[in-house]
Design an enzyme around this catalytic site. Structure first.
Site, mmCIF file in Angstrom:
data_model
loop_
_atom_site.group_PDB
_atom_site.id
_atom_site.type_symbol
_atom_site.label_atom_id
_atom_site.label_comp_id
_atom_site.label_asym_id
_atom_site.label_seq_id
_atom_site.Cartn_x
_atom_site.Cartn_y
_atom_site.Cartn_z
ATOM 1 N N ARG A 189 43.908 40.154 36.318
ATOM 2 C CA ARG A 189 42.545 39.250 36.034
ATOM 3 C C ARG A 189 43.001 37.904 35.631
ATOM 4 O O ARG A 189 43.966 37.813 34.686
ATOM 5 C CB ARG A 189 41.651 40.063 35.027
ATOM 6 C CG ARG A 189 40.900 40.970 35.576
ATOM 7 C CD ARG A 189 39.747 40.660 36.462
ATOM 8 N NE ARG A 189 38.702 41.655 37.060
ATOM 9 C CZ ARG A 189 38.891 42.306 38.003
ATOM 10 N NH1 ARG A 189 40.039 42.005 38.772
ATOM 11 N NH2 ARG A 189 38.095 43.159 38.362
ATOM 12 N N GLU B 139 36.118 31.334 38.034
ATOM 13 C CA GLU B 139 36.056 31.717 39.481
ATOM 14 C C GLU B 139 34.553 31.509 39.644
ATOM 15 O O GLU B 139 33.856 31.996 39.175
ATOM 16 C CB GLU B 139 36.409 33.081 39.760
ATOM 17 C CG GLU B 139 37.981 33.204 39.601
ATOM 18 C CD GLU B 139 38.415 34.533 39.855
ATOM 19 O OE1 GLU B 139 39.681 34.974 39.454
ATOM 20 O OE2 GLU B 139 37.619 35.594 40.012
ATOM 21 N N HIS C 11 41.151 34.649 45.120
ATOM 22 C CA HIS C 11 40.562 36.071 44.875
ATOM 23 C C HIS C 11 40.409 37.028 46.280
ATOM 24 O O HIS C 11 39.638 37.450 46.398
ATOM 25 C CB HIS C 11 39.473 36.308 44.010
ATOM 26 C CG HIS C 11 39.330 37.329 43.186
ATOM 27 N ND1 HIS C 11 38.815 37.474 41.817
ATOM 28 C CD2 HIS C 11 39.497 38.736 43.476
ATOM 29 C CE1 HIS C 11 38.926 38.551 41.348
ATOM 30 N NE2 HIS C 11 39.422 39.325 42.388
#
Length: 316
Positions: A234, A263, A282
């Protein structure tokens, strides 16, 4: 049942079939859902399916029929678990669907940072090899992985799979896990030792109060000069300003990260444009095979809920 999918665009690019979910009831899919749209869109839902949509006491309070929340994800920090427990709402996540995909990206980062494939491609594209007096040109330093120390923080399924791949490359694998584990061909030790001895450090820990900002100027100072940092966990596990400074100073030789603190990426992200830093948006979990596996877990979770055989409930 009335099934609302709040952010279907995070799961599919029109390349997955949702017929399995449609078999359970009427499905209302939304591409994405802004925070101020959540309450209205979910108010009549029996089931909510989401990936990253924040679901909290404020926007759940008027969803009177809601009995189940299904996640297209393993992490569930976007869900107000205490509220769901209070109201008897079942919340099921999707564990273990991305183990191979994420560990594969870890080594895509490692291999690129070790072998500088793109840098050498660029050099060749410019015609440098055509102009060369010798059969081989190697102005950019590269390295072998064999004999290097791979440090892993977090020995869940992905951490263990990453360790297996490291062993296959002939690396020495050391790891820190919050609760002690015994893993074949992995030396489990304390965090300080992992930081100090790793040539490459790969993060696989969940985001919680203990891991938030774990990699910062103080912990980076404990690392080897010229170490490489990989983050597929993360974004908030890494202090991006401190990491960027470490890259600039040469303390870190490279960073590969698939996750960021914010994000989508913020234009003022400290790592944006940093030299020797590879950022991917991601995508570790985004292979079609991986997303198909994810969708099947979500379907099985709903089926289990309906049949009274609940699986992967994180709001127990």
């Amino acid at each position: 049942m009335n099934i609302v999918i709040t952010d279907i665009d995070t799961v599919t690019q029109d390349d997955l079939s949702f017929k399995g979910i449609e078999a359970f009831g009427g499905v209302t899919p939304y591409g994405t859902t802004a925070e101020n749209e959540v309450e209205e869109r979910i108010k009549d839902a029996d089931i909510i399916l989401c990936n990253k949509t924040p679901l909290n006491r404020g926007n759940l309070k008027n969803a009177k029929n809601l009995r189940y929340i299904g996640l297209f994800a393993t992490g569930f920090n976007n869900i107000d678990i205490p509220y769901c427990k209070e109201k008897g709402i079942v919340v099921c996540n999707a564990p273990d669907y991305s183990t191979d995909a994420v560990s594969q990206l870890v080594f895509a980062f490692i291999l690129e940072l070790a072998n500088k494939v793109y840098a050498y491609k660029s050099l060749t594209d410019k015609g440098d090899w055509i102009k060369s007096r010798t059969f081989s040109i190697f102005p950019i330093p590269i390295m072998e992985l064999k004999g290097k120390t791979l440090g892993i923080i977090g020995l869940g399924n992905i951490g263990q799979r990453t360790a297996e791949i490291g062993n296959a490359f002939g690396m020495k694998v050391i790891a820190y896990n919050r609760s002690p584990k015994e893993v074949k061909n992995v030396i489990c030790t304390d965090l300080t030792t992992v930081l100090a001895e790793s040539d490459i450090l790969s993060l696989h820990c969940p985001l919680n109060k203990e891991s938030e900002n774990l990699i910062n100027k103080d912990t980076i100072a404990l690392m080897k000069d010229g170490a490489i940092l990989i983050n597929t966990a993360r974004g908030a596990v890494v202090n991006e300003e401190d990491a960027a400074c470490a890259l600039k100073s040469g303390k870190l030789a490279g960073i590969g990260t698939d996750v960021l603190q914010k994000e989508p990426m913020s234009p003022d992200c400290p790592l944006y444009g940093a030299e020797n830093c590879i950022i991917t948006p991601h995508i570790a979990w985004a292979a079609k095979e991986t997303r198909e596996r994810l969708l099947k877990i979500v379907e099985d979770n709903i089926k289990g809920f309906i049949e009274g055989n609940i699986k992967n409930n994180v709001a127990m």
